[in-house]
Design a protein around this motif. Structure first.
Motif, PDB file in Angstrom:
ATOM      1  N   GLU A  50       0.834  -1.210   0.000  1.00 20.41           N
ATOM      2  CA  GLU A  50       0.000   0.000   0.000  1.00 20.41           C
ATOM      3  C   GLU A  50       0.864   1.253   0.000  1.00 20.41           C
ATOM      4  O   GLU A  50       0.545   2.238  -0.674  1.00 20.41           O
ATOM      5  N   ASP A  51       1.955   1.237   0.755  1.00 23.87           N
ATOM      6  CA  ASP A  51       2.862   2.387   0.783  1.00 23.87           C
ATOM      7  C   ASP A  51       3.476   2.651  -0.586  1.00 23.87           C
ATOM      8  O   ASP A  51       3.564   3.802  -1.028  1.00 23.87           O
ATOM      9  N   VAL A  52       3.904   1.590  -1.254  1.00 23.04           N
ATOM     10  CA  VAL A  52       4.520   1.732  -2.579  1.00 23.04           C
ATOM     11  C   VAL A  52       3.518   2.328  -3.566  1.00 23.04           C
ATOM     12  O   VAL A  52       3.843   3.248  -4.325  1.00 23.04           O
ATOM     13  N   VAL A  53       2.297   1.824  -3.560  1.00 26.98           N
ATOM     14  CA  VAL A  53       1.278   2.325  -4.494  1.00 26.98           C
ATOM     15  C   VAL A  53       0.922   3.767  -4.169  1.00 26.98           C
ATOM     16  O   VAL A  53       0.804   4.608  -5.067  1.00 26.98           O
ATOM     17  N   LEU A  67       3.749  14.975 -17.682  1.00 24.30           N
ATOM     18  CA  LEU A  67       3.481  13.774 -18.476  1.00 24.30           C
ATOM     19  C   LEU A  67       3.217  14.177 -19.914  1.00 24.30           C
ATOM     20  O   LEU A  67       2.364  15.010 -20.189  1.00 24.30           O
ATOM     21  N   ARG A  68       3.972  13.585 -20.834  1.00 24.50           N
ATOM     22  CA  ARG A  68       3.836  13.944 -22.247  1.00 24.50           C
ATOM     23  C   ARG A  68       2.560  13.397 -22.862  1.00 24.50           C
ATOM     24  O   ARG A  68       1.935  14.045 -23.670  1.00 24.50           O
ATOM     25  N   ASP A  69       2.207  12.168 -22.496  1.00 27.95           N
ATOM     26  CA  ASP A  69       1.052  11.511 -23.088  1.00 27.95           C
ATOM     27  C   ASP A  69       0.119  11.028 -21.980  1.00 27.95           C
ATOM     28  O   ASP A  69       0.414  10.044 -21.307  1.00 27.95           O
ATOM     29  N   PRO A  70      -1.008  11.705 -21.777  1.00 27.77           N
ATOM     30  CA  PRO A  70      -1.933  11.308 -20.711  1.00 27.77           C
ATOM     31  C   PRO A  70      -2.444   9.876 -20.866  1.00 27.77           C
ATOM     32  O   PRO A  70      -2.792   9.236 -19.879  1.00 27.77           O
ATOM     33  N   ASP A  71      -2.446   9.345 -22.075  1.00 24.81           N
ATOM     34  CA  ASP A  71      -2.905   7.977 -22.286  1.00 24.81           C
ATOM     35  C   ASP A  71      -1.942   6.957 -21.698  1.00 24.81           C
ATOM     36  O   ASP A  71      -2.292   5.802 -21.507  1.00 24.81           O
ATOM     37  N   LYS A  72      -0.711   7.369 -21.424  1.00 23.38           N
ATOM     38  CA  LYS A  72       0.284   6.460 -20.871  1.00 23.38           C
ATOM     39  C   LYS A  72       0.459   6.655 -19.369  1.00 23.38           C
ATOM     40  O   LYS A  72       1.393   6.126 -18.781  1.00 23.38           O
ATOM     41  N   ALA A  73      -0.442   7.392 -18.747  1.00 25.01           N
ATOM     42  CA  ALA A  73      -0.321   7.660 -17.314  1.00 25.01           C
ATOM     43  C   ALA A  73      -0.415   6.371 -16.497  1.00 25.01           C
ATOM     44  O   ALA A  73       0.331   6.192 -15.533  1.00 25.01           O
ATOM     45  N   LEU A  74      -1.295   5.450 -16.883  1.00 30.70           N
ATOM     46  CA  LEU A  74      -1.422   4.196 -16.151  1.00 30.70           C
ATOM     47  C   LEU A  74      -0.130   3.387 -16.265  1.00 30.70           C
ATOM     48  O   LEU A  74       0.344   2.814 -15.275  1.00 30.70           O
ATOM     49  N   ALA A  75       0.461   3.337 -17.441  1.00 36.17           N
ATOM     50  CA  ALA A  75       1.736   2.625 -17.613  1.00 36.17           C
ATOM     51  C   ALA A  75       2.815   3.276 -16.753  1.00 36.17           C
ATOM     52  O   ALA A  75       3.657   2.580 -16.163  1.00 36.17           O
ATOM     53  N   TYR A  76       2.789   4.592 -16.652  1.00 37.21           N
ATOM     54  CA  TYR A  76       3.743   5.321 -15.816  1.00 37.21           C
ATOM     55  C   TYR A  76       3.563   4.917 -14.349  1.00 37.21           C
ATOM     56  O   TYR A  76       4.547   4.657 -13.647  1.00 37.21           O
ATOM     57  N   VAL A  77       2.321   4.845 -13.896  1.00 41.26           N
ATOM     58  CA  VAL A  77       2.060   4.474 -12.506  1.00 41.26           C
ATOM     59  C   VAL A  77       2.490   3.024 -12.264  1.00 41.26           C
ATOM     60  O   VAL A  77       3.101   2.715 -11.239  1.00 41.26           O
ATOM     61  N   ARG A  78       2.186   2.130 -13.202  1.00 44.39           N
ATOM     62  CA  ARG A  78       2.612   0.726 -13.060  1.00 44.39           C
ATOM     63  C   ARG A  78       4.134   0.637 -12.938  1.00 44.39           C
ATOM     64  O   ARG A  78       4.653  -0.107 -12.104  1.00 44.39           O
ATOM     65  N   SER A  79       4.829   1.385 -13.790  1.00 44.98           N
ATOM     66  CA  SER A  79       6.294   1.394 -13.720  1.00 44.98           C
ATOM     67  C   SER A  79       6.774   1.934 -12.380  1.00 44.98           C
ATOM     68  O   SER A  79       7.729   1.399 -11.794  1.00 44.98           O
ATOM     69  N   ALA A  80       6.117   2.958 -11.895  1.00 43.58           N
ATOM     70  CA  ALA A  80       6.494   3.535 -10.602  1.00 43.58           C
ATOM     71  C   ALA A  80       6.268   2.533  -9.476  1.00 43.58           C
ATOM     72  O   ALA A  80       7.076   2.441  -8.548  1.00 43.58           O
ATOM     73  N   VAL A  81       5.187   1.758  -9.564  1.00 44.14           N
ATOM     74  CA  VAL A  81       4.917   0.732  -8.546  1.00 44.14           C
ATOM     75  C   VAL A  81       6.008  -0.342  -8.598  1.00 44.14           C
ATOM     76  O   VAL A  81       6.546  -0.749  -7.566  1.00 44.14           O
ATOM     77  N   LEU A  82       6.337  -0.814  -9.802  1.00 43.49           N
ATOM     78  CA  LEU A  82       7.400  -1.825  -9.920  1.00 43.49           C
ATOM     79  C   LEU A  82       8.728  -1.292  -9.401  1.00 43.49           C
ATOM     80  O   LEU A  82       9.455  -1.990  -8.682  1.00 43.49           O
ATOM     81  N   ASN A  83       9.062  -0.066  -9.752  1.00 43.70           N
ATOM     82  CA  ASN A  83      10.308   0.538  -9.266  1.00 43.70           C
ATOM     83  C   ASN A  83      10.297   0.673  -7.746  1.00 43.70           C
ATOM     84  O   ASN A  83      11.314   0.454  -7.082  1.00 43.70           O
ATOM     85  N   GLY A  84       9.148   1.047  -7.200  1.00 40.22           N
ATOM     86  CA  GLY A  84       9.028   1.143  -5.743  1.00 40.22           C
ATOM     87  C   GLY A  84       9.208  -0.206  -5.074  1.00 40.22           C
ATOM     88  O   GLY A  84       9.861  -0.312  -4.029  1.00 40.22           O
ATOM     89  N   CYS A  85       8.652  -1.256  -5.681  1.00 43.13           N
ATOM     90  CA  CYS A  85       8.828  -2.611  -5.143  1.00 43.13           C
ATOM     91  C   CYS A  85      10.294  -3.013  -5.187  1.00 43.13           C
ATOM     92  O   CYS A  85      10.815  -3.608  -4.232  1.00 43.13           O
TER      93      CYS A  85
END
Length: 180
Positions: A50-53, A67-85
């Protein structure tokens, strides 16, 4: 008011955007639970997941204007979660290298009752895989992402994503005694 509602409300208030509008609150409302589950699979600890997310969404909200492309915001968040993990796992490894060997958290009695023996065996085998294979398999079979989405999330090419998944499946089958 629930904590989730407060977080969504906090994410919706802020400075005006200079680029296309990225609705971080909508992404949070729709994908937060799935991302926490992804982080839980990677970390084995709900509080850390939960902290990472939360940190990933906080950083996304703070940088939503860049963010350059708002359509890729979810992919950005997923990458941030993986990096946080990855960061959490690195910190754990450093701490436990100096102390006792790391034992994965024990599933609660409630979770153990809900999760069958086969599933636990698969999860344990998955934890023993190399990081990249574990991440690729989790993204494919837990989040049902396509090869291009996995490649984008992990920052690798599509071919590397496919070969990593294939190698991960082979290693998982071998660990579970299903390989021939």
């Amino acid at each position: 008011m629930r904590l989730c509602d407060v977080e969504v409300e906090l994410l919706t208030h802020g400075e005006p955007l200079t680029r296309q509008h990225v609705d971080v609150a909508a992404i949070f409302a729709e994908h937060q639970l799935g991302l926490v589950r992804l982080a839980l699979l990677m970390l084995g600890d709900r509080a850390s997941a939960e902290d990472v997310v939360q940190e990933a969404f906080t950083r996304t909200h703070a940088s939503r204007g860049r963010l350059r492309d708002p359509d890729k915001a979810l992919a950005y968040v997923r990458s941030a979660v993986l990096n946080g993990c990855r960061s959490v796992l690195r910190r754990r490894a450093t701490v436990f290298r100096r102390a006792l060997p790391y034992d994965p958290p024990v599933w609660s009695a409630e979770s153990a009752a809900l999760v069958g023996e086969e599933r636990r065996e698969v999860l344990l085998a998955l934890q023993r895989l190399p990081r990249r294979q574990r991440e690729a398999l989790t993204l494919r079979y837990y989040l049902d992402l396509s090869d291009p989405e996995i490649a984008e999330t992990m920052g690798i090419s599509g071919g590397t994503a496919r070969s990593t998944i294939a190698r991960g499946l082979a290693a998982l089958a071998k660990q579970l005694g299903e390989g021939s």
